[in-house]
Design an enzyme around this catalytic site. Structure first.
Site, PDB file in Angstrom:
ATOM      1  N   ASN A 195       0.820  -1.213   0.000  1.00  0.00           N
ATOM      2  CA  ASN A 195       0.000   0.000   0.000  1.00  0.00           C
ATOM      3  C   ASN A 195       0.854   1.262   0.000  1.00  0.00           C
ATOM      4  O   ASN A 195       0.347   2.363   0.230  1.00  0.00           O
ATOM      5  CB  ASN A 195      -0.929   0.012   1.213  1.00  0.00           C
ATOM      6  CG  ASN A 195      -2.022  -1.030   1.114  1.00  0.00           C
ATOM      7  OD1 ASN A 195      -2.441  -1.401   0.019  1.00  0.00           O
ATOM      8  ND2 ASN A 195      -2.487  -1.521   2.251  1.00  0.00           N
ATOM      9  N   HIS A 254     -15.206  -0.573   5.473  1.00  0.00           N
ATOM     10  CA  HIS A 254     -14.157  -1.321   6.152  1.00  0.00           C
ATOM     11  C   HIS A 254     -14.668  -1.949   7.440  1.00  0.00           C
ATOM     12  O   HIS A 254     -15.570  -1.428   8.099  1.00  0.00           O
ATOM     13  CB  HIS A 254     -12.977  -0.399   6.457  1.00  0.00           C
ATOM     14  CG  HIS A 254     -11.742  -1.107   6.869  1.00  0.00           C
ATOM     15  ND1 HIS A 254     -11.428  -1.360   8.185  1.00  0.00           N
ATOM     16  CD2 HIS A 254     -10.722  -1.642   6.126  1.00  0.00           C
ATOM     17  CE1 HIS A 254     -10.270  -2.005   8.244  1.00  0.00           C
ATOM     18  NE2 HIS A 254      -9.825  -2.194   7.018  1.00  0.00           N
ATOM     19  N   GLU A 302     -16.323   4.736   2.118  1.00  0.00           N
ATOM     20  CA  GLU A 302     -14.908   4.911   1.812  1.00  0.00           C
ATOM     21  C   GLU A 302     -14.758   5.781   0.575  1.00  0.00           C
ATOM     22  O   GLU A 302     -15.655   5.831  -0.273  1.00  0.00           O
ATOM     23  CB  GLU A 302     -14.231   3.557   1.587  1.00  0.00           C
ATOM     24  CG  GLU A 302     -14.261   2.652   2.810  1.00  0.00           C
ATOM     25  CD  GLU A 302     -13.493   1.349   2.600  1.00  0.00           C
ATOM     26  OE1 GLU A 302     -12.498   1.354   1.855  1.00  0.00           O
ATOM     27  OE2 GLU A 302     -13.884   0.329   3.196  1.00  0.00           O
ATOM     28  N   SER A 315     -11.112  -0.381  -0.439  1.00  0.00           N
ATOM     29  CA  SER A 315      -9.827  -1.059  -0.272  1.00  0.00           C
ATOM     30  C   SER A 315      -9.697  -2.345  -1.061  1.00  0.00           C
ATOM     31  O   SER A 315      -8.582  -2.730  -1.434  1.00  0.00           O
ATOM     32  CB  SER A 315      -9.589  -1.345   1.215  1.00  0.00           C
ATOM     33  OG  SER A 315     -10.613  -2.166   1.744  1.00  0.00           O
ATOM     34  N   ASP A 337     -13.996   7.646   4.759  1.00  0.00           N
ATOM     35  CA  ASP A 337     -12.730   6.978   5.025  1.00  0.00           C
ATOM     36  C   ASP A 337     -11.863   7.102   3.776  1.00  0.00           C
ATOM     37  O   ASP A 337     -12.120   6.476   2.756  1.00  0.00           O
ATOM     38  CB  ASP A 337     -12.999   5.508   5.361  1.00  0.00           C
ATOM     39  CG  ASP A 337     -11.734   4.703   5.641  1.00  0.00           C
ATOM     40  OD1 ASP A 337     -10.664   5.092   5.164  1.00  0.00           O
ATOM     41  OD2 ASP A 337     -11.831   3.672   6.327  1.00  0.00           O
ATOM     42  N   HIS A 350      -7.415   4.896   1.364  1.00  0.00           N
ATOM     43  CA  HIS A 350      -6.801   4.476   0.099  1.00  0.00           C
ATOM     44  C   HIS A 350      -6.907   5.542  -0.991  1.00  0.00           C
ATOM     45  O   HIS A 350      -6.593   5.256  -2.148  1.00  0.00           O
ATOM     46  CB  HIS A 350      -7.428   3.165  -0.374  1.00  0.00           C
ATOM     47  CG  HIS A 350      -7.136   2.011   0.528  1.00  0.00           C
ATOM     48  ND1 HIS A 350      -6.020   1.215   0.394  1.00  0.00           N
ATOM     49  CD2 HIS A 350      -7.802   1.540   1.615  1.00  0.00           C
ATOM     50  CE1 HIS A 350      -6.008   0.297   1.347  1.00  0.00           C
ATOM     51  NE2 HIS A 350      -7.090   0.473   2.097  1.00  0.00           N
ATOM     52  N   LYS A 386      -0.243   4.229   4.504  1.00  0.00           N
ATOM     53  CA  LYS A 386      -0.328   3.767   3.111  1.00  0.00           C
ATOM     54  C   LYS A 386       0.433   4.746   2.223  1.00  0.00           C
ATOM     55  O   LYS A 386       1.651   4.751   2.235  1.00  0.00           O
ATOM     56  CB  LYS A 386      -1.790   3.584   2.736  1.00  0.00           C
ATOM     57  CG  LYS A 386      -2.464   2.507   3.606  1.00  0.00           C
ATOM     58  CD  LYS A 386      -3.916   2.331   3.300  1.00  0.00           C
ATOM     59  CE  LYS A 386      -4.524   1.188   4.111  1.00  0.00           C
ATOM     60  NZ  LYS A 386      -4.543   1.454   5.574  1.00  0.00           N
TER      61      LYS A 386
END
Length: 382
Positions: free
Chosen positions: A46, A132, A178, A182, A207, A210, A236
């Site tokens: 990541n 998540h 998100e 992810s 979130d 990523h 990440k």
């Protein structure tokens, strides 16, 4: 025998091809990884921007340790909040254009903390189906009512909002999702979410674990000014450790007083905080890293055989759905034999029937790496 379920459930995991084991990594440069003395091209990291071994960030880490020590030695509300933490909070807030930022030990802790703190009896939490695990766990541990809308299905979300508003227009609503998901690598539609939230007088929690660093003009993620709360991790694309929650001043004060993970945890390492400032500065300055990711992503999609089930993505995450756990494990092993490290992702991390190879591309990969990866995938999967 006490706790008999332990052996039974481990045996079941093995039978279902879902048993997990750690591997000891001797060295990892982002692009390459050494496991058991063998070197692989690493497509499971990541470290999206390839900053993990950046000399300026490592130097800042050393400087931070010399100035402030390695450990905070206490929680932030005792004696653990020092200048390094304050400076990082201000740097991150300015970067994102937010009033305040609060630091957490991890993204998992931050997600749980916010869901638990806001999840009071007069609150409903509406979560994207693929949110998540930490968001789900935090919501389940709260007093709030919980519903999950179908992944990125805003008509379903609108129907849930309309139904609950009609039943109780005094209910407080938080929509959680998100930015970049992810496991699939696809994005939430922020414009659609904000329109629904404004109409229902709801708050949005995003979130950005990523998407931070790889999305936005200066890597700030995909959030708009209408998103009430943003969480992002440092471990990440930012390539350090910890996480933050960005919000307005009132919410910040509320979390300082009621977010149990913040109150009762030792603050993150001040050396890490000092290094993270340098990482954010580097992301803003070296924008070529995001541009290179886009170039490599397009190259990968073009080189991959059209029969391979690649989930559409605009991120560094490329999910190849192979459905069965055994098939995913076998493909991962065949790739290792070709010098490529790609992890097989299986339930319960992803839904049943969607076991996959999760390929992540980083800015320190080379074009020849991507071409070789695609050739190997075409050979293994087609």
């Amino acid at each position: 025998m006490k706790f008999k379920f332990i052996a039974e459930q481990l045996a079941q995991q093995t039978q279902l091809n879902r048993h997990r084991q750690r591997v000891s990594i001797a060295s990892s440069s982002g692009r390459e990884i050494i496991v058991d003395g063998k070197q692989y091209l690493n497509f499971s990291s990541n470290d999206y921007l390839g900053l993990n071994n950046h000399p300026d960030i490592k130097a800042a880490m050393i400087e931070g340790a010399e100035k402030f020590g390695v450990s905070a030695s206490a929680s932030s509300l005792v004696t653990g909040f020092n200048y390094a933490h304050q400076a990082l909070e201000e740097t991150a807030a300015n970067w994102l254009g937010r009033e305040r930022v609060l630091l957490f030990s991890s993204g998992f802790a931050a997600n749980q903390a916010v869901m638990h703190a806001l999840g009071q009896k007069d609150v409903q939490l509406l979560l994207d189906k693929l949110s998540h695990a930490s968001i789900i766990d935090g919501a389940l541990s709260s007093q709030a009512s919980l519903k999950r809308y179908r992944h990125n299905d805003y008509q379903h979300l609108a129907a849930l909002l309309a139904k609950t508003t009609a039943a109780n227009n005094e209910l407080n609503t938080l929509i959680a999702t998100e930015g970049v998901f992810s496991m699939d690598g696809d994005e939430a539609d922020i414009d659609a979410l904000t329109q629904l939230a404004n109409k229902a007088n709801a708050m949005i929690y995003l979130d950005e674990a990523h998407s931070i660093g790889i999305k936005g003009e200066q890597g700030q993620g995909i959030a708009s000014a209408d998103v009430d709360i943003v969480m992002a991790t440092f471990g990440k694309a930012i390539a350090t450790s910890g996480a933050f929650v960005a919000c307005d001043t009132e919410l910040h004060d509320y979390f300082v007083n009621f977010a149990r993970h913040y109150i009762y945890s030792t603050a993150i390492s001040p050396a890490i905080a000092w290094a993270t400032q340098k990482s954010i500065e580097t992301i803003k300055k070296e924008i070529w890293r995001q541009e290179k990711l886009s170039t490599l992503t397009r190259l990968f999609s073009c080189q991959l055989d059209s029969s391979i089930d690649l989930v559409p993505t605009t991120s560094s995450i490329h999910a190849i759905n192979v459905q069965e756990e055994a098939k995913a494990l076998a493909a991962s092993e065949k790739l290792k034999q070709k010098g490529i490290w790609v992890t097989a992702i299986r339930p319960p991390t992803v839904p049943n029937g969607t076991s996959r190879l999760r390929v992540t591309i980083c800015a320190n990969h080379k074009e020849r790496d991507i071409i070789y990866l695609a050739e190997c995938l075409n050979e293994v999967l087609v």
